[in-house]
Design an enzyme around this catalytic site. Structure first.
Site, PDB file in Angstrom:
ATOM      1  N   HIS A 181     -19.580  40.344  -7.099  1.00 61.31           N
ATOM      2  CA  HIS A 181     -20.383  41.257  -6.541  1.00 61.31           C
ATOM      3  C   HIS A 181     -20.077  43.090  -6.561  1.00 61.31           C
ATOM      4  O   HIS A 181     -20.050  43.756  -6.130  1.00 61.31           O
ATOM      5  CB  HIS A 181     -18.981  41.803  -4.741  1.00 61.31           C
ATOM      6  CG  HIS A 181     -19.286  40.495  -3.998  1.00 61.31           C
ATOM      7  ND1 HIS A 181     -20.566  40.882  -2.797  1.00 61.31           N
ATOM      8  CD2 HIS A 181     -18.658  39.618  -4.331  1.00 61.31           C
ATOM      9  CE1 HIS A 181     -19.825  38.940  -2.185  1.00 61.31           C
ATOM     10  NE2 HIS A 181     -19.210  38.832  -2.746  1.00 61.31           N
TER      11      HIS A 181
ATOM     12  N   LYS B  73     -25.859  50.081   7.796  1.00 60.98           N
ATOM     13  CA  LYS B  73     -26.104  50.122   9.077  1.00 60.98           C
ATOM     14  C   LYS B  73     -25.980  51.498   9.556  1.00 60.98           C
ATOM     15  O   LYS B  73     -26.988  51.239  11.006  1.00 60.98           O
ATOM     16  CB  LYS B  73     -24.656  49.768   8.824  1.00 60.98           C
ATOM     17  CG  LYS B  73     -23.792  48.155   9.253  1.00 60.98           C
ATOM     18  CD  LYS B  73     -22.513  48.570   9.395  1.00 60.98           C
ATOM     19  CE  LYS B  73     -22.094  47.242   8.254  1.00 60.98           C
ATOM     20  NZ  LYS B  73     -20.422  47.344   7.762  1.00 60.98           N
TER      21      LYS B  73
ATOM     22  N   LYS C  84     -18.788  56.067  -6.446  1.00 57.96           N
ATOM     23  CA  LYS C  84     -19.741  56.682  -5.560  1.00 57.96           C
ATOM     24  C   LYS C  84     -19.770  58.122  -5.039  1.00 57.96           C
ATOM     25  O   LYS C  84     -20.598  58.263  -4.427  1.00 57.96           O
ATOM     26  CB  LYS C  84     -18.214  55.818  -3.837  1.00 57.96           C
ATOM     27  CG  LYS C  84     -18.565  54.163  -3.654  1.00 57.96           C
ATOM     28  CD  LYS C  84     -17.923  54.036  -3.094  1.00 57.96           C
ATOM     29  CE  LYS C  84     -16.994  52.000  -2.967  1.00 57.96           C
ATOM     30  NZ  LYS C  84     -18.155  52.140  -2.358  1.00 57.96           N
TER      31      LYS C  84
ATOM     32  N   LYS D 117     -16.833  55.257   2.639  1.00 55.13           N
ATOM     33  CA  LYS D 117     -16.379  54.479   2.252  1.00 55.13           C
ATOM     34  C   LYS D 117     -15.487  54.939   1.036  1.00 55.13           C
ATOM     35  O   LYS D 117     -14.915  55.727   1.145  1.00 55.13           O
ATOM     36  CB  LYS D 117     -18.303  54.345   1.169  1.00 55.13           C
ATOM     37  CG  LYS D 117     -18.128  55.291   0.576  1.00 55.13           C
ATOM     38  CD  LYS D 117     -19.735  55.029  -0.066  1.00 55.13           C
ATOM     39  CE  LYS D 117     -20.904  55.027   0.668  1.00 55.13           C
ATOM     40  NZ  LYS D 117     -21.486  54.246   0.631  1.00 55.13           N
ATOM     41  N   ARG D 118     -15.213  53.841   0.839  1.00 54.60           N
ATOM     42  CA  ARG D 118     -14.253  53.810  -0.023  1.00 54.60           C
ATOM     43  C   ARG D 118     -14.546  54.604  -1.079  1.00 54.60           C
ATOM     44  O   ARG D 118     -14.842  55.044  -1.553  1.00 54.60           O
ATOM     45  CB  ARG D 118     -13.203  52.605  -0.878  1.00 54.60           C
ATOM     46  CG  ARG D 118     -12.853  51.303  -0.605  1.00 54.60           C
ATOM     47  CD  ARG D 118     -11.756  51.717   0.322  1.00 54.60           C
ATOM     48  NE  ARG D 118     -10.738  51.726  -0.774  1.00 54.60           N
ATOM     49  CZ  ARG D 118      -9.893  50.595  -0.944  1.00 54.60           C
ATOM     50  NH1 ARG D 118     -10.113  49.400  -0.006  1.00 54.60           N
ATOM     51  NH2 ARG D 118      -9.037  50.865  -1.480  1.00 54.60           N
TER      52      ARG D 118
ATOM     53  N   THR E  90     -23.801  47.900   2.003  1.00 52.63           N
ATOM     54  CA  THR E  90     -24.004  47.461   3.220  1.00 52.63           C
ATOM     55  C   THR E  90     -24.093  48.217   4.170  1.00 52.63           C
ATOM     56  O   THR E  90     -24.176  47.868   5.307  1.00 52.63           O
ATOM     57  CB  THR E  90     -22.876  45.865   3.897  1.00 52.63           C
ATOM     58  OG1 THR E  90     -21.394  46.433   3.501  1.00 52.63           O
ATOM     59  CG2 THR E  90     -23.535  44.716   2.568  1.00 52.63           C
TER      60      THR E  90
END
Ligand code: NTF
Length: 836
Positions: A373, A680, A571, A565-566, A676
């Protein structure tokens, strides 16, 4: 069947049939029964929370019935099974999901209404089950939903942490971590199985002896704990199948070490035993580094040992022996976390079932497959040999043996190539010898897969390059997906209803490609206005949530721009906040006339930082500091609002996702394996601003480049850009916003220095490089938003193009291309509700 037996079976059938009936009165009876007899409150006085509990127990009764019958059906049909092994399941809430999947939502709503309770209100009383960190854990939960819906003979296995993901609060702009003791008020969704218990051993030493000319190894452990099973029924959507998520909890061993009780210090012995429970007590809140924590390795072994004993026990109970085991069982490793299971299965087969090495290895390599992952090297698990040796001496021995044979194979294939052996060995040499869990997983699995096309290509070129050369056929891709039930149909009823009406069916909820039918309506003005109305409803709900959680009033006329998100450097929440500062700086220097042209924005950011990840915590403080400044600047007003939503979790996502119009997926290309939430958001008609990273690439391909805002460096350009970063001519606007931070415009200048240094120094995540392109993409967003018809068309096309991103599709691919398992659908029982 004898006369008596038939009579008994008819009676039992009738009893069940009178108990679980699908009319309002029966549902009320069942709820009130649970109020009175399960939670022991008076049926005349129970509050919303108690109403929730009783409703949950009533729903659970139905799940148990379906679970029992499904498991019996699997037993009778005896198909090949798949077990999904994951240290994390980010479940969220269960009530509404179960009622919807069983097609009982309407019935329960009505039943409760007559009793004076509102389902929408009481469902909020359920605590999230947050047994996961983020994407990896939520993926596991989406997969369970899809495995049940696709009628696969599957089970999930995991750990029943007493403390889930920490609850985040924000004090004075700083993150604070609070324990999530989610079981305090009970958990109606689980079934404790005190009779399903296995001993799990640790420490001690291994002795060897000869037996029938063979060497037998005996592990004499020094510590033992019991693993107790807790079953969590997972209903499929409109199928009679309910599968199982079995979670293990650690308890003091019943038998082990009775001696020590007789040694004098009775109380101390009990206290020591009590420690056993700590093994399954807490989820590690860091999603990428576990840095040799002994307890974490104990958790992993505890988890896989109990799981494998359970699988072997049930197999032999049904088949009399382990014959054909590897033809009838598939085991999926969710990342390397359960990889010690490879050594444990070898140990069980050889030491307990007395198989030879060859047969054990053949079976082991036939059942395991492995999903990676992340490409971030710091996330690749390694355990010090010394630690593994001490905690699991027999396993260490087996790992050495596996490695020895593997190195033979390597030499046979590539000749004497020391450098290659050094790189590929399961044991990493050096000052501190380490066991590389990914290498163990790669050697022993028949398949390894990445989670999006670009990611699956990248692992072949980077972290697993040597292994790709050695075993090219093992490598596959399985692009992630999400369950369209929780993430569209159930969390966004107005959109669901509009889609149903437009397509004339709700079949898309389990066949998501049918959404394509929306394309022909994308330019229809009337349809567009209904689409906008639906979005406005969801925005109003999100605005109310923001008011409740942040105390900030936001206008639903503004563009809702979201990044949840984290918090992680890769990111690039920093890119987002720098962009916000730039926007702020522009607005405050505008004339009134210029301001009239600005598209108002609400920038919403949320996410947890790992408690030990200092820089990520500083980023949260920076976001809070900027929001303080911006939200209180009268020169800005409603043109820009910035909010940090605390404690981002599954339930909040169910409100945030439908209410968003733009969402940011802006990782440095080549760093986000898939993502992911991008799926959504797209599914809910939210446009994406993003880099060519992870699943963004495939989303752009599916919905069309014109319907997404793509910017930034490409993955193959990144390595070179990094080497040239020092020579980059930095954009003036970038230099300016960074200076605003370091000069104390938002306070805390010193505290923010590490953030400033990171983007001005080596800038590993290339924030400066992508900044101009990011601003251009944001300009394009503003321009497009001004034309509601174009924006709405893009939004419709996003939803219409999302068919691929259902986890049903992902799971079907795993089933056929990796596991070799087939659907096993239980016939619909006569008492099943309509449409299920
Ligand atoms: C995450 N990995 C990735 O970072 C996401 O891109 C991906 O969508 C999810 O997995 C699901 O595949 C991890 O959380 C971990 F632990 F591997 F780092």
């Amino acid at each position: 069947m004898s006369e008596d037996e038939r009579h008994r079976s008819d009676l039992l059938y009738t009893l069940m049939d009178t108990y679980i009936k699908n009319d309002v009165l029966s549902v009320q009876e069942s709820i009130v029964n649970h109020v009175e007899y399960t939670i022991a409150r008076s049926r005349y006085h129970f509050d919303d929370f108690e109403a929730y509990q009783a409703t949950a127990y009533s729903t659970r009764d139905r799940l148990i019935e379906s679970w029992n019958d499904t498991q019996q059906y699997f037993h009778d049909q005896d198909p090949k099974r798949v077990y999904y092994l994951s240290m994390e399941f980010l479940v969220g809430r269960s009530l509404l999901n179960a009622l919807y999947n069983l097609n009982l939502k309407g019935l329960y709503r009505e039943a409760l209404e007559q009793l004076g309770y509102n389902l929408e209100i009481i469902k909020e009383r359920e605590r999230d089950a947050a047994l996961g960190n983020g994407g990896l854990g939520r993926l596991a939960s989406c997969f369970l939903d899809s495995m049940a819906t696709e009628n696969l003979p599957a089970w999930g296995y995991g750990l029943r942490y007493q403390y889930g993901m920490f609850r985040q609060t924000i004090q004075d702009g700083f993150q604070r971590e609070n324990p999530d003791y989610w079981l305090t008020l009970g958990n109606p969704w689980e079934i404790e199985r005190p009779n399903v218990t296995y001993p799990v051993s640790f420490y001690g030493h291994v002795s060897a002896r000869e037996e029938d000319g063979r060497q037998i190894f005996v592990w004499n452990p020094a510590e033992q704990v019991d693993a107790v099973a807790y079953d969590n029924p997972i209903p499929g959507y409109r199928t009679a199948n309910t599968i199982n998520l079995r979670l293990w909890s650690a308890k003091p061993s019943r038998e082990f070490d009775l001696e020590s009780f007789n040694s004098g210090d009775y109380v101390a012995s009990i206290l020591e035993k009590q420690n056993a429970e700590s093994i399954s007590s807490v989820l590690y809140p860091d999603d990428r580094t576990y840095k040799g924590k002994e307890l974490r390795l104990k958790q992993q072994h505890f988890f896989v040992s109990a799981t494998l004993q359970d699988i072997l026990r049930r197999y032999t109970a049904q088949h009399g022996s382990l014959e054909n085991f590897s033809d009838k069982v598939a085991l999926q490793l969710n990342d390397t976390h359960p990889t010690i299971g490879i050594a444990e299965l070898m140990r069980l087969l050889m030491d307990v079932y007395k198989w030879g090495w060859t047969a054990s290895w053949e079976a082991t390599t036939k059942v395991f497959s492995f999903t990676n992952h992340t490409v971030l090297p710091e996330a690749l698990e390694q355990w010090p040999v010394e630690l593994l040796q001490e905690l699991l001496p027999r396993h260490m021995q087996i790992i050495y043996d596996i490695n020895w044979r593997f190195l033979q194979e390597l030499r046979a294939k590539f000749g004497n190539d020391q450098a290659r052996e050094y790189r590929m060995s399961i044991i990493q040499e050096g000052d501190e010898k380490m066991v590389r869990m990914a290498h163990l997983a790669l050697v022993a699995s028949h398949t390894v897969n990445g989670v999006a096309e670009i990611h699956s290509e990248l692992i072949k070129q980077t972290i697993f390059e040597d292994f790709y050369e050695m075993y090219p056929k093992k490598f596959q891709n399985k692009t992630n997906g999400v369950t369209p039930r929780r993430w569209l149909a159930f969390c966004n009823p107005p959109l669901r209803n509009l889609i149903n009406e437009t397509l004339g069916t709700d079949a898309w909820i389990s066949r998501l490609d049918l959404l394509e039918g929306l394309k022909s309506h994308a330019d229809d003005g009337e349809f567009q206005s209904r689409w906008v109305e639906v979005k406005q409803l969801a925005k109003a709900k999100l605005a109310a949530k923001i008011k409740e959680l942040c105390g900030v009033e936001v206008s639903t006329d503004a563009l809702f721009d979201v990044q949840v998100k984290r918090i992680h450097e890769y990111k690039r929440q920093v890119l987002n906040i720098l962009g916000i500062i730039h926007r702020y700086d522009q607005i405050r220097n505008m004339s009134e006339e210029e301001k009239a042209d600005v598209v108002p924005r609400v920038c919403i950011i949320g996410g947890k930082a790992a408690p030990g990840y200092e820089l990520a915590k500083r980023i949260i403080k920076l976001i809070s500091a900027v929001s303080q400044r911006v939200n209180n600047d009268p020169a800005v007003g409603d043109l820009l609002k910035v909010v940090f939503i605390p404690d981002y979790n599954v339930s909040l996502a169910e409100v945030i996702v439908p209410g968003s119009e733009l969402s940011q997926h802006i990782s440095t290309a080549g760093t986000e394996a898939s993502g992911t939430s991008n799926m959504k958001f797209a599914m809910n008609g939210c446009l994406i601003i993003g880099t060519m990273d992870g699943a963004n690439v495939e989303i752009a391909e599916e919905i069309g480049d014109d319907n997404i805002f793509i910017f930034g460096a490409l993955a193959h350009e990144v390595p070179k850009l990094r080497t040239e970063r020092a020579d980059l001519k930095v954009d003036d606007r970038f230099a300016h916003v960074v200076r605003l931070i370091s000069s104390g415009e938002f306070g805390y200048a010193d505290f923010f220095t590490p953030i400033v240094d990171a983007v001005q120094g080596s800038d590993y995540y290339l924030v400066a490089n992508d900044f101009p392109a990011y601003l251009r993409a944001q300009d394009a967003v503003d321009r497009t938003y001004k034309n509601s018809s174009i924006w709405t068309r893009m939004s419709i096309m996003s939803v219409a193009g999302c068919g691929k991103f259902s986890s049903d599709r992902t799971i079907r691919q795993y089933a056929t291309e990796i596991w070799g398992v087939e659907p096993c659908e239980r016939p619909r029982p006569p008492n099943a509700p309509e449409g299920y």
